[in-house]
Scaffold this motif. Structure first.
Motif, PDB file in Angstrom:
ATOM      1  N   GLU A  72       1.642  -5.217   3.939  1.00 21.97           N
ATOM      2  CA  GLU A  72       2.189  -5.237   5.298  1.00 21.97           C
ATOM      3  C   GLU A  72       1.459  -6.259   6.159  1.00 21.97           C
ATOM      4  O   GLU A  72       2.080  -7.019   6.925  1.00 21.97           O
ATOM      5  N   LEU A  73       0.125  -6.273   6.055  1.00 22.96           N
ATOM      6  CA  LEU A  73      -0.665  -7.201   6.866  1.00 22.96           C
ATOM      7  C   LEU A  73      -0.414  -8.648   6.456  1.00 22.96           C
ATOM      8  O   LEU A  73      -0.345  -9.538   7.311  1.00 22.96           O
ATOM      9  N   GLU A  82      -0.737 -13.363  16.066  1.00 16.54           N
ATOM     10  CA  GLU A  82      -1.435 -12.603  17.107  1.00 16.54           C
ATOM     11  C   GLU A  82      -1.381 -11.096  16.811  1.00 16.54           C
ATOM     12  O   GLU A  82      -2.387 -10.395  16.918  1.00 16.54           O
ATOM     13  N   LYS A  83      -0.204 -10.597  16.465  1.00 16.70           N
ATOM     14  CA  LYS A  83      -0.082  -9.181  16.121  1.00 16.70           C
ATOM     15  C   LYS A  83      -0.875  -8.863  14.855  1.00 16.70           C
ATOM     16  O   LYS A  83      -1.397  -7.764  14.694  1.00 16.70           O
ATOM     17  N   PHE A  84      -0.965  -9.856  13.963  1.00 18.01           N
ATOM     18  CA  PHE A  84      -1.749  -9.674  12.747  1.00 18.01           C
ATOM     19  C   PHE A  84      -3.225  -9.429  13.088  1.00 18.01           C
ATOM     20  O   PHE A  84      -3.857  -8.521  12.542  1.00 18.01           O
ATOM     21  N   GLN A  85      -3.771 -10.221  14.011  1.00 17.98           N
ATOM     22  CA  GLN A  85      -5.165 -10.025  14.399  1.00 17.98           C
ATOM     23  C   GLN A  85      -5.364  -8.661  15.049  1.00 17.98           C
ATOM     24  O   GLN A  85      -6.375  -7.981  14.799  1.00 17.98           O
ATOM     25  N   ALA A  90      -7.390  -3.088  14.503  1.00 16.74           N
ATOM     26  CA  ALA A  90      -7.115  -1.654  14.430  1.00 16.74           C
ATOM     27  C   ALA A  90      -7.522  -1.088  13.077  1.00 16.74           C
ATOM     28  O   ALA A  90      -8.064   0.018  12.986  1.00 16.74           O
ATOM     29  N   GLU A  91      -7.280  -1.861  12.028  1.00 17.63           N
ATOM     30  CA  GLU A  91      -7.633  -1.395  10.680  1.00 17.63           C
ATOM     31  C   GLU A  91      -9.148  -1.259  10.535  1.00 17.63           C
ATOM     32  O   GLU A  91      -9.645  -0.294   9.950  1.00 17.63           O
ATOM     33  N   MET A  92      -9.879  -2.219  11.084  1.00 22.94           N
ATOM     34  CA  MET A  92     -11.334  -2.152  11.000  1.00 22.94           C
ATOM     35  C   MET A  92     -11.879  -1.003  11.841  1.00 22.94           C
ATOM     36  O   MET A  92     -12.801  -0.305  11.433  1.00 22.94           O
ATOM     37  N   GLU A  93     -11.323  -0.816  13.038  1.00 21.98           N
ATOM     38  CA  GLU A  93     -11.782   0.288  13.887  1.00 21.98           C
ATOM     39  C   GLU A  93     -11.491   1.630  13.224  1.00 21.98           C
ATOM     40  O   GLU A  93     -12.258   2.582  13.363  1.00 21.98           O
ATOM     41  N   ARG A  94     -10.381   1.695  12.479  1.00 16.83           N
ATOM     42  CA  ARG A  94     -10.041   2.936  11.783  1.00 16.83           C
ATOM     43  C   ARG A  94     -11.117   3.315  10.771  1.00 16.83           C
ATOM     44  O   ARG A  94     -11.390   4.502  10.548  1.00 16.83           O
ATOM     45  N   LEU A  95     -11.746   2.294  10.193  1.00 20.74           N
ATOM     46  CA  LEU A  95     -12.810   2.565   9.225  1.00 20.74           C
ATOM     47  C   LEU A  95     -13.985   3.292   9.861  1.00 20.74           C
ATOM     48  O   LEU A  95     -14.740   3.978   9.185  1.00 20.74           O
ATOM     49  N   PHE A  96     -14.134   3.126  11.172  1.00 15.97           N
ATOM     50  CA  PHE A  96     -15.264   3.738  11.859  1.00 15.97           C
ATOM     51  C   PHE A  96     -14.851   4.966  12.653  1.00 15.97           C
ATOM     52  O   PHE A  96     -15.574   5.438  13.504  1.00 15.97           O
ATOM     53  N   ARG A  97     -13.648   5.471  12.338  1.00 10.89           N
ATOM     54  CA  ARG A  97     -13.216   6.767  12.864  1.00 10.89           C
ATOM     55  C   ARG A  97     -12.820   7.623  11.680  1.00 10.89           C
ATOM     56  O   ARG A  97     -11.648   7.924  11.470  1.00 10.89           O
TER      57      ARG A  97
END
Length: 302
Positions: A72-73, A82-85, A90-97
Motif C-alpha cells: 500500500e505504501l 506528500e501523503k506517503f510521507q 503514522a506507521e513509525m509512530e504506531r510502532l511506539f504505541r
C-alpha cells in the motif's frame, strides 16, 4: 558526569528510526581518500532521512512484517509523495504505541501469556504500561543518544556544552547538530573499540582541522606583521598535521597488515581442510553409506 534525561519527540523518533533501519551512519575512519595526503577522510553530507535509499530500507523491513501494508505504501509513494510521507510517519509512530497493535491472544490459563506473569489488559509488561517492542526500541534509541553525549562530554566538552544549550530551546536544530556530530564522530567511536591509538590520532586530526580553519578566517582580514605572524602559525600547524597524517596512515597500514595476516592464516587453514577431505573421500563415503542404510533399516514401514 551524568547526562540529563531528554525524551525524543515524534520527529526525532521517526527520523532516527528511518536513519538506523536504513543502515545507520557511514564508516570512514579506516578509508583512504586518494593519493593527495591533504585529502581529508571527511564523510559525505548527512543524508536526508526521507531520501530514496533510506525509505527503501524502511519499506523492505516493513515488507517482512506486513507485506500488504508495504505494498500500500509503495503504491501511495508513486501516487502522492506528500501523503506517503504522512503515512510513513503514522506507521513509525504506531510502532511506539504498542498498546494499539494487535497482540497474540493469551491462552486459556489467563495472564500467563507470551509476555510472562503480570501482563494485564492494558498491555503492561515487565517494563510497565505500554511495555513492548516499541518501548524497548525507543529505550534503545534513548540509550544510544545518551551514550554518544557522554562520549562527547569526555572527548569534546565544548561541543557537548553547545548542544546542551540548544537542546530544549530548539529541538529541530539540536537534532540536526547531533546528527552532524554523529556523522563525524561515530566512525571514530567505532575505531576506538578496535584500535584506540588510531582513534586518538583521528580525534587529534579533527582538532587540527578546526585550528586550521580558524587561522584561515583570521588571515582574510589581516595585513602586515600580524598576517606574517598568522602565516607562521599556519605553517607550523600544517607541518604538525603532516606528521600526524603520516602517523594515521602508518597505523591504518599496520591494521590492514594484521587483517591480511589473519586472512592468510584462515586461507591456509581452509586449504588444509580441503586437502584432508579429498584424501579421505573413500572412507567418508563408506561411513556415510553405512549411516544411511542403518537409518533405513530402523524405519518400521508396517
Amino acid at each position: 558526569m551524568m547526562v540529563p534525561s531528554w525524551k525524543f519527540n515524534r520527529v526525532w523518533i521517526v527520523a532516527l528510526t528511518i536513519w538506523l533501519l536504513a543502515g545507520g551512519l557511514p564508516v570512514f575512519g579506516g578509508q583512504e581518500s586518494g593519493s593527495d595526503i591533504w585529502t581529508e577522510d571527511t564523510p559525505p553530507p548527512a543524508e536526508d532521512p526521507w531520501s530514496g535509499r533510506r525509505l527503501e530500507g524502511f519499506l523492505a523491513r516493513l515488507e517482512q512484517q506486513d507485506p500488504n501494508r508495504a505494498a500500500e505504501l509503495r503504491s501511495l509513494r508513486q501516487k502522492d509523495p506528500e501523503k506517503f510521507q504522512e503515512a510513513v510517519r503514522a506507521e513509525m509512530e504506531r510502532l511506539f504505541r504498542p498498546g494499539e497493535r494487535p497482540r497474540p491472544q493469551e491462552p486459556a490459563g489467563g495472564p500467563q501469556g507470551p509476555m510472562g506473569p503480570g501482563r494485564g489488559p492494558e498491555g503492561a509488561g515487565p517494563g510497565g504500561p505500554g511495555g513492548g517492542p516499541g518501548s524497548r526500541w525507543l529505550e534503545h534509541l534513548q540509550r544510544r543518544h545518551e551514550e554518544f553525549i557522554q562520549w562527547l562530554q569526555k572527548n569534546n566538552p565544548e561541543l557537548a556544552a553547545e548542544l546542551e544549550q540548544i537542546r530544549e530551546k530548539d529541538p529541530g536544530l539540536y537534532f540536526t547538530r547531533v546528527m552532524d556530530a554523529r556523522r563525524r564522530y561515530d566512525p571514530i567511536i567505532d575505531t576506538e573499540k578496535r584500535n584506540p591509538e588510531l582513534a586518538k590520532v583521528l580525534l587529534e586530526d579533527l582538532a587540527m582541522q578546526k585550528q586550521r580553519d580558524e587561522l584561515l578566517k583570521k588571515l582574510r582580514g589581516t595585513e602586515g606583521a600580524e598576517r606574517e605572524k598568522l602565516l607562521q602559525e599556519l605553517k607550523s600547524l600544517v607541518s604538525q598535521r603532516f606528521d600526524l597524517i603520516i602517523r594515521k596512515k602508518t597505523l591504518q597500514y599496520q591494521e590492514l597488515e594484521e587483517r591480511l595476516k589473519r586472512l592468510r592464516e584462515e586461507i591456509e587453514k581452509r586449504r588444509s581442510e580441503i586437502n584432508k577431505l579429498k584424501d579421505s573421500k573413500e572412507q567418508a563415503v563408506e561411513e556415510h553409506l553405512k549411516e544411511l542404510t542403518a537409518q533405513a533399516e530402523k524405519i518400521q514401514w508396517d
